[in-house]
Design an enzyme around this catalytic site. Sequence first.
Site, short mmCIF file in Angstrom:
data_model
loop_
_atom_site.label_atom_id
_atom_site.label_comp_id
_atom_site.label_asym_id
_atom_site.label_seq_id
_atom_site.Cartn_x
_atom_site.Cartn_y
_atom_site.Cartn_z
N CYS A 165 5.38 -7.34 -0.73
CA CYS A 165 4.86 -6.04 0.21
C CYS A 165 4.75 -5.03 -1.08
O CYS A 165 5.58 -4.69 -1.97
CB CYS A 165 6.18 -5.44 0.97
SG CYS A 165 5.31 -3.87 1.75
N GLY B 259 5.63 0.82 4.76
CA GLY B 259 7.04 0.96 4.06
C GLY B 259 7.90 0.00 4.92
O GLY B 259 9.18 0.32 4.95
N LEU B 260 7.67 -1.21 5.51
CA LEU B 260 8.43 -2.18 6.11
C LEU B 260 9.38 -1.38 7.15
O LEU B 260 10.42 -2.02 7.21
CB LEU B 260 9.29 -2.75 5.04
CG LEU B 260 8.43 -3.76 4.02
CD1 LEU B 260 9.66 -4.45 3.10
CD2 LEU B 260 7.79 -4.48 4.37
N ASN C 130 -2.77 0.68 4.05
CA ASN C 130 -1.58 1.14 4.82
C ASN C 130 -0.46 0.93 3.78
O ASN C 130 -0.41 0.49 2.65
CB ASN C 130 -1.42 0.14 5.75
CG ASN C 130 -0.46 -1.17 5.32
OD1 ASN C 130 0.81 -1.06 5.31
ND2 ASN C 130 -1.14 -2.27 5.02
N ALA C 131 0.32 2.07 3.99
CA ALA C 131 1.71 2.14 3.21
C ALA C 131 2.71 2.55 4.29
O ALA C 131 3.42 3.45 4.45
CB ALA C 131 1.73 3.07 2.28
N GLY D 173 -4.98 -10.06 10.53
CA GLY D 173 -4.39 -9.19 10.62
C GLY D 173 -4.99 -7.77 11.10
O GLY D 173 -4.86 -7.58 12.41
N THR D 174 -5.47 -7.06 10.23
CA THR D 174 -6.31 -5.79 10.53
C THR D 174 -7.11 -5.88 11.68
O THR D 174 -7.28 -4.71 12.46
CB THR D 174 -7.05 -5.27 9.22
OG1 THR D 174 -6.05 -5.10 8.20
CG2 THR D 174 -7.69 -3.67 9.38
N SER E 34 1.78 -10.70 9.93
CA SER E 34 2.79 -10.01 9.90
C SER E 34 2.42 -8.33 9.86
O SER E 34 1.55 -7.97 8.89
CB SER E 34 3.57 -10.22 9.09
OG SER E 34 4.87 -9.57 8.88
N ALA F 224 7.91 -7.56 9.23
CA ALA F 224 8.86 -7.92 8.40
C ALA F 224 10.33 -7.33 8.94
O ALA F 224 10.36 -6.21 9.46
CB ALA F 224 8.66 -7.25 6.89
C1 LIG Z 1 -0.57 -1.96 8.92
C2 LIG Z 1 -0.14 -3.33 8.12
C3 LIG Z 1 1.22 -3.33 8.09
C4 LIG Z 1 1.48 -4.87 7.48
N1 LIG Z 1 2.95 -5.21 7.27
C5 LIG Z 1 3.24 -6.33 6.85
C6 LIG Z 1 4.56 -6.69 6.78
O1 LIG Z 1 5.55 -6.24 7.43
N2 LIG Z 1 4.83 -8.12 5.93
C7 LIG Z 1 3.94 -8.73 5.54
O2 LIG Z 1 4.16 -9.72 4.91
N3 LIG Z 1 2.65 -8.17 5.41
C8 LIG Z 1 2.17 -7.04 6.08
N4 LIG Z 1 0.76 -6.69 6.12
C9 LIG Z 1 0.04 -7.74 5.57
C10 LIG Z 1 -0.74 -8.58 6.64
O3 LIG Z 1 0.14 -9.53 7.11
C11 LIG Z 1 -1.79 -9.25 5.79
O4 LIG Z 1 -1.36 -10.16 4.90
C12 LIG Z 1 -3.01 -8.44 5.24
O5 LIG Z 1 -3.36 -7.37 5.95
C13 LIG Z 1 -4.34 -9.34 5.00
O6 LIG Z 1 -4.98 -9.77 6.22
P1 LIG Z 1 -6.12 -8.80 7.00
O7 LIG Z 1 -6.92 -8.57 6.12
O8 LIG Z 1 -6.58 -9.74 8.32
O9 LIG Z 1 -5.30 -7.59 7.50
C14 LIG Z 1 0.55 -5.59 6.83
C15 LIG Z 1 -0.82 -5.17 6.80
C16 LIG Z 1 -1.15 -4.17 7.71
C17 LIG Z 1 -2.63 -3.67 7.70
#
Ligand SMILES: Cc1cc2nc3c(=O)[nH]c(=O)nc-3n(C[C@H](O)[C@H](O)[C@H](O)COP(=O)(O)O)c2cc1C
Lengths: 303, 257
Positions: free
Chosen positions: A130, A72-73, A69-70, A265-266, A21, A46
Amino acid sequence: MSRLSIQLPGLDLKNPIMPASGCFGFGKEFSNLYDLSKLGAIMIKATTVETRLGNPTPRVAETAAGMLNAIGLQNPGLEMVMKNELPYLERFDVPIIANVAGTTTEDYVEVAEKISEAPNVKALELNISCPNVKHGGITFGTDAVVAKELVEAVKKVSKVPVYVKLSPNVTDIVGIAKAVEAGGADGITMINTLVGMRLDERTGKPVIANGTGGLSGPAVKPVAIRMVYEVYKNVNIPIIGMGGVTNAQDVIDFMSAGASAVAVGTANFVDPFVCPNIIEALPARLEELGVQRIKEIIGRSHL
Amino acid sequence: MIQQERMIVVRQSEIAQHIFELTLQGQIVQDMNPGQFVHIRVSDSFEPLLRRPISISNIDKETGEATVIYRAEGRGTQILSQKQVGDEVDVLGPLGNGFPVEATPEGGTALLVGGGIGVPPLYELSQQLNARGIRTIHVFGFSTKDVCFYDDQFSTLGDTHYVTVDGTKGTKGFVTDLLEELKPEFDVFYACGPLPMLRALENFYPDKTGFLSFEERMGCGIGACFACICKTTDQTDKDYVKVCSDGPVFPKGVVEL
Ligand SMILES: Cc1cc2nc3c(=O)[nH]c(=O)nc-3n(C[C@H](O)[C@H](O)[C@H](O)COP(=O)(O)O)c2cc1C
Ligand SMILES: Cc1cc2nc3c(=O)[nH]c(=O)nc-3n(C[C@H](O)[C@H](O)[C@H](O)COP(=O)(O)OP(=O)(O)OC[C@H]3O[C@@H](n4cnc5c(N)ncnc54)[C@H](O)[C@@H]3O)c2cc1C
Ligand code: FES
C-alpha cells in the site's frame, strides 16, 4: 467442471473473476446490486488490527484513463470485520480472500492468525504494497529480505494459504516475487497501485490531500501485464493478476501473460456490474478464440 | 433501490452561463427523493473514467422524468452538456439519503438556503414542502447575476431573495449577510452549497433544526470505496460518515465543519 473454473491453493473458483481489494468494500453495497455468489471470489478491503480512519480528503483524483487514490487503509479493524463483515458474506457461496495490512510484523501476524480462522476466509492476501500509509505497508514490499521474513512469520500462524500482493513501485519485481516464494507464499497477487501525483490546474498544488496517491485503472494495464509476464517466467507459484481490467479481453490478456485468475478494481466504480458482465462475456470470447477451458490459456504468451 | 439504467435525454438547454438543465427519462425516477443524487457516466469510453455525482432537481414520477442542473466546467460535465435529445446516458441511482420533508411540521415554514450550484436540489425539495402545505422562504447566493437560474420557478413557490458576491443581483455579499438583514421566521432550515456557507449557517442558527447537503470527491458513489469520508462531531457515536451513502444530507451538527 465448468469451462471457467480454476483451482488454486485454498481456492475453488467457479470462474477466475474477483473484485480487487479496496474497490468492493466488504461486499455489502454490491450485494444490493447482484448476487455475489456469481463471483469467483471476493478480495475484501484491507484489514488492520485497529480501526483506521484513513487520510484526509480529497482522497481520489481522476487522471487520464485512470485515477489516483489515497484512502489510507481505512477499515473498521479486525474485531469488527470478524464480527460484522465476514459473517454477512457467509450467506453467499463465494470464497473470501482477506487482505491483511499492518505497520509491524506483529500486526500482520495478529490479523493473519485471527482472520484465517473465519469459516469463509479461504486465503489471505498480504498487502505489503500500500503506497498510502506512512509506516509499514510498502516498506515490506520494496525490500526482498524484509518481505521474505514477513511471509515466513505469517505462514507460521495462518490456517489458510497465503498470497502476497506485490507493489509495482520497485526496480526489480522479480526479485521480490522470488523472495516471497522462498518465504513460503502460496501465491502472488499483483499489481497494487503505482505512486503518482496530480496537480490542481489553478493552484499548482497536489489535488489529493495526501500529496501522492496510487494510480489505478486502464492506464496501468500495460505495466501490470509486463510485470505478470516477468514474474510468471521466474516463479512457480500461481499469480492473481490485476491492474486496469475492464472487460473479458483484459482477462484473457492477463491470463495469457501468466495469471491464473484476475481481479477487477477501479472498473467497479465505473460500472458496478462489471464483474458479472465479464463473467457472462467470457464463454463467448473463449469460443471465438477456439479455447475449451479458460485454464488452457494461462501463460500462453510464453509458449 | 439503486439501479443502473441507460436513461434517455428528453431535453437539455443552457439556462444560465455554463449552467445546463438536463431532463432524463427512465424507470429509476420512480424511486427518487429530493436531495438524492445520481452518478452519471458521461462517456462509454474510459475518458473520463469516473462517474459524476449530480443532485436531482426535479422529479416527475408521472412522466418518468427527472431533471438535473449542473455547471459544465470540467471535461466530464462538458461532455454531458453536448448530449442531444434521444441520446442515452448511463445513470446509477438514485443514491444517498435526501432532505427529510417531514421534519417541518405541516403548516410550518421552511427556510431553504442555497449557494451557487447547490441550489438545484432545493427545487424539488421546495415543491414537495409546498405540496405538504409548508411555506418556503428561499435565500440564494451566487457569484454573479449571469449564473443565476430558476428565479421564476422558485418565486412561484415562495419568497425568494438573492445575494451576489459582486452585487449584480439582489444585495451584495454572502447569504449570512442577507439573513442578518431579513431575519426570517421559520421552523426548519435546509441548505446546500459550499462548505464556508454551511459552516456560517450552522453558527448563525445554533438553536434551529437544520439539514445540510455536503459534497465530496467520489469513487463508487455507493459506499464501498471510502473516498467520500467526512469526520463527525462528538455529537454522534460514529467516527466518520460517507457522503455518498450516509449523506449527502446530514442533520446539522453531525459533520465536523
Ligand atoms: C480506491 C482504492 C482502494 C484500494 N484499496 C486497497 C486495499 O485496501 N488493499 C489493497 O491491497 N489494494 C487496494 N487497492 C488496489 C487494488 O486492489 C488494485 O490492486 C489496483 O487498483 C489495480 O487494479 P485496478 O486498476 O483494476 O483498480 C485499492 C485501489 C483503489 C482504486
Ligand atoms: C452529492 C453531490 C451532488 C452534486 N450536485 C451537483 C449539482 O446538482 N450540480 C452541479 O453542477 N454540481 C453538483 N455536484 C458537483 C459535481 O459533482 C462536480 O461539479 C462534477 O463532478 C465536476 O465534474 P467535471 O467533469 O466538471 O470536472 P473535472 O475537473 O473533470 O472533475 C474531475 C474529478 O473531480 C470530481 N469533482 C470535481 N469537482 C467536484 C465537486 N465539487 N464535488 C465532487 N466531485 C468533484 C469529478 O467528479 C471527477 O471525478 C455535486 C457533487 C456531489 C458530491
Ligand atoms: S464514493 Fe465510494 S464510499 Fe462514497
